[in-house]
Design a protein around this motif. Sequence first.
Motif, PDB file in Angstrom:
ATOM      1  N   MET A   1       0.845  -1.181   0.000  1.00  0.00           N
ATOM      2  CA  MET A   1       0.000   0.000   0.000  1.00  0.00           C
ATOM      3  C   MET A   1       0.888   1.241   0.000  1.00  0.00           C
ATOM      4  N   SER A   2       0.318   2.312  -0.494  1.00  0.00           N
ATOM      5  CA  SER A   2       1.098   3.544  -0.578  1.00  0.00           C
ATOM      6  C   SER A   2       1.230   4.213   0.786  1.00  0.00           C
ATOM      7  N   ALA A   3       2.292   4.980   0.914  1.00  0.00           N
ATOM      8  CA  ALA A   3       2.523   5.719   2.151  1.00  0.00           C
ATOM      9  C   ALA A   3       1.432   6.761   2.362  1.00  0.00           C
ATOM     10  N   VAL A   4       0.875   7.281   1.264  1.00  0.00           N
ATOM     11  CA  VAL A   4      -0.171   8.294   1.382  1.00  0.00           C
ATOM     12  C   VAL A   4      -1.425   7.690   2.004  1.00  0.00           C
ATOM     13  N   SER A   5      -1.838   6.521   1.529  1.00  0.00           N
ATOM     14  CA  SER A   5      -3.027   5.862   2.094  1.00  0.00           C
ATOM     15  C   SER A   5      -2.824   5.534   3.567  1.00  0.00           C
ATOM     16  N   ALA A   6      -1.624   5.060   3.909  1.00  0.00           N
ATOM     17  CA  ALA A   6      -1.331   4.746   5.309  1.00  0.00           C
ATOM     18  C   ALA A   6      -1.339   6.010   6.161  1.00  0.00           C
ATOM     19  N   ALA A   7      -0.813   7.102   5.616  1.00  0.00           N
ATOM     20  CA  ALA A   7      -0.798   8.367   6.364  1.00  0.00           C
ATOM     21  C   ALA A   7      -2.211   8.895   6.577  1.00  0.00           C
ATOM     22  N   VAL A   8      -3.071   8.725   5.579  1.00  0.00           N
ATOM     23  CA  VAL A   8      -4.477   9.135   5.718  1.00  0.00           C
ATOM     24  C   VAL A   8      -5.135   8.338   6.838  1.00  0.00           C
ATOM     25  N   THR A 138       2.770   2.673   9.948  1.00  0.00           N
ATOM     26  CA  THR A 138       3.040   3.709   8.944  1.00  0.00           C
ATOM     27  C   THR A 138       4.515   4.092   8.957  1.00  0.00           C
ATOM     28  N   LEU A 139       5.053   4.312  10.135  1.00  0.00           N
ATOM     29  CA  LEU A 139       6.471   4.693  10.236  1.00  0.00           C
ATOM     30  C   LEU A 139       7.399   3.580   9.773  1.00  0.00           C
ATOM     31  N   THR A 140       7.090   2.348  10.138  1.00  0.00           N
ATOM     32  CA  THR A 140       7.968   1.252   9.709  1.00  0.00           C
ATOM     33  C   THR A 140       7.889   1.034   8.211  1.00  0.00           C
ATOM     34  N   SER A 141       6.723   1.232   7.610  1.00  0.00           N
ATOM     35  CA  SER A 141       6.622   1.047   6.151  1.00  0.00           C
ATOM     36  C   SER A 141       7.287   2.191   5.398  1.00  0.00           C
ATOM     37  N   VAL A 142       7.262   3.391   5.943  1.00  0.00           N
ATOM     38  CA  VAL A 142       7.889   4.522   5.282  1.00  0.00           C
ATOM     39  C   VAL A 142       9.416   4.412   5.346  1.00  0.00           C
ATOM     40  N   PHE A 143       9.939   3.984   6.498  1.00  0.00           N
ATOM     41  CA  PHE A 143      11.375   3.943   6.688  1.00  0.00           C
ATOM     42  C   PHE A 143      11.998   2.577   6.408  1.00  0.00           C
ATOM     43  N   ALA A 144      11.200   1.628   5.943  1.00  0.00           N
ATOM     44  CA  ALA A 144      11.733   0.283   5.651  1.00  0.00           C
ATOM     45  C   ALA A 144      12.438   0.235   4.315  1.00  0.00           C
TER      46      ALA A 144
END
Length: 144
Positions: A1-8, A138-144
Amino acid sequence: MSAVSAAVACAGAVAAAAVDARTGVLPNALTRTTAIAALASAAVGGELTPALAGGVCTGGTLLALHLSTGGRGLGLGDVKLGVAIGAGCGVAGGIVALGAAFVLGGIYATALLGLRHAGRRDAIPFGPFLAAGTAVETLTSVFA
């Protein structure tokens, strides 16, 4: 999934959790809006099917827990927030968010019991832990 969807999903979960911590209620307006926004974000990114699967999986897991406890373990607001989280994070991300939420909630509840600030029958709003679990995901998926 995109980081944008996770951030939303994360932003909506945090807003809903703030209300839950104060009132003990996860408002439909927040959970519904978060789910719709996460689905829309995923659709724009071409990930509508994984978002729908995540919503069903994450929300379905919480619904099963709600039904198995007769509504005493989790409220339907938690189930609806789970749908929104799954829609934003997908199946795997939703599972990570739920796992983190249950671990963090368990640590908090254990501390309250150990310090005698709560009893076994006291209700603890779960929305803040769902939001924290979503933030971890969200943080782990963005920084992974």
